[in-house]
Design a protein around this motif. Structure first.
Motif: not given
Length: 320
Positions: A55-58, A63-66, A254-257
């Protein structure tokens, strides 16, 4: 049209949190672990859909890498009591479903199951070929005490990352690497005779589920609240009504960020900017009432058994 700010209040739907907890005599339990991740466990054999725990942030997603977060994955597996699985089954290969699937499969001894897009996530992680099962649509496969049938489905519009994954994915990567791939309706039949439908995304292919049956449907509703009323009614008809489900449990709201909270009260609904749970529940409640179907939300971390809703309230063991 004026943009609606904020997000729905989940406490408005506390009355839907009434799926009975699994009892000792329950043939198996289903545990909701956020988004479309569901643990099906009968005590000797277990399956997991998606297995999305990082669940990485928004900001990172946008804008990044996951990449999979080993700490969050390990914590969630331990909290859910998962040490061995027969199979991990992503419903499609967007990051919020399949990012962690290969890691979870490797750590639990499971087979990673899906289409070629899922297989390329497994290959990128380094799973051995024998730990990857590429399914053929409509052909049942058996894993432990479960018979699984993958039926071709579609992603709810808009699909922000369409297309298939055609080469192994080796994280960290941009979110766009996790294209939708093959989207599935997953039908599960347990040796107890119970049958269920797992519809991970609020999309459908007309007629695809004809001839299939399920007692309970775990129905993905992400982005459903921003669709037309006609679309929502068609979605219900092509999934719940087609398979003849008596009970529906809603997922992917659910909000997964952000990390999974320690208890259900810590969950938040997706914001109105991307979805509208209020619209979804209002229409689905109407459709459920018309069809004599019960509508529910699952509790995070809770081992539940919606088949107990069929038991008379006075029957021994009934929890209603």
């Amino acid at each position: 049209m004026r943009l609606r700010l904020g997000r729905p209040r989940l406490t408005d739907y506390d009355h839907l949190l009434d799926v009975p907890p699994a009892a000792e005599h329950s043939p198996f339990a289903v545990t909701f672990l956020g988004v479309s991740t569901l643990l099906l466990d009968d005590g000797t054999s277990a399956l997991l859909t998606d297995g999305f725990f990082s669940r990485p942030g928004l900001l990172r997603v946008a804008a990044g890498k996951i990449e999979p977060d080993q700490t969050r994955i390990g914590t969630a597996l331990a909290r859910a009591g998962i040490d061995r699985l027969d199979a991990v089954l992503p419903v499609h290969t967007h990051f919020d479903h399949a990012l962690d699937a290969a890691v979870v499969a490797e750590s639990t001894g499971a087979v990673l199951v899906g289409g070629e897009s899922t297989a390329n996530i497994g290959r990128g992680h380094g799973l051995q070929p024998g730990r990857i099962d590429v399914v053929a649509p409509g052909e049942p496969r058996t894993y432990g005490n479960w018979q699984i049938t993958h039926v071709v489905s579609d992603h709810c519009p808009p699909d922000r990352y369409p297309g298939t994954i055609d080469a192994p994915v080796v994280p960290p990567v941009r979110t766009t690497a996790y294209r939708c791939g093959e989207a599935w309706s997953i039908l599960v039949a347990h040796t107890s005779g119970r049958r269920l439908l797992i519809q991970g995304s609020a999309g459908f292919v007309r007629g695809s589920l004809a001839g299939h049956q399920a007692d309970v449907a775990w129905l993905g509703i992400g982005q459903l609240g921003v669709q037309s009323e006609r679309y929502i009614r068609d979605y219900w008809a092509e999934t719940v009504r087609t398979v003849g489900a008596r009970h529906v449990v809603l997922t992917h709201w659910d909000d997964f960020f952000g990390p999974l909270p320690d208890d259900h009260a810590g969950l938040r609904a997706l914001p109105y900017a991307g979805d509208d749970l209020d619209v979804t529940v209002r229409l689905l409640d109407e459709l459920a009432a018309a069809d004599g179907v019960s509508l529910h939300l699952p509790r995070l971390w809770q081992r539940e058994d919606p088949w107990q809703l069929d038991l008379p309230a006075t029957e021994p063991g009934a929890t209603r």
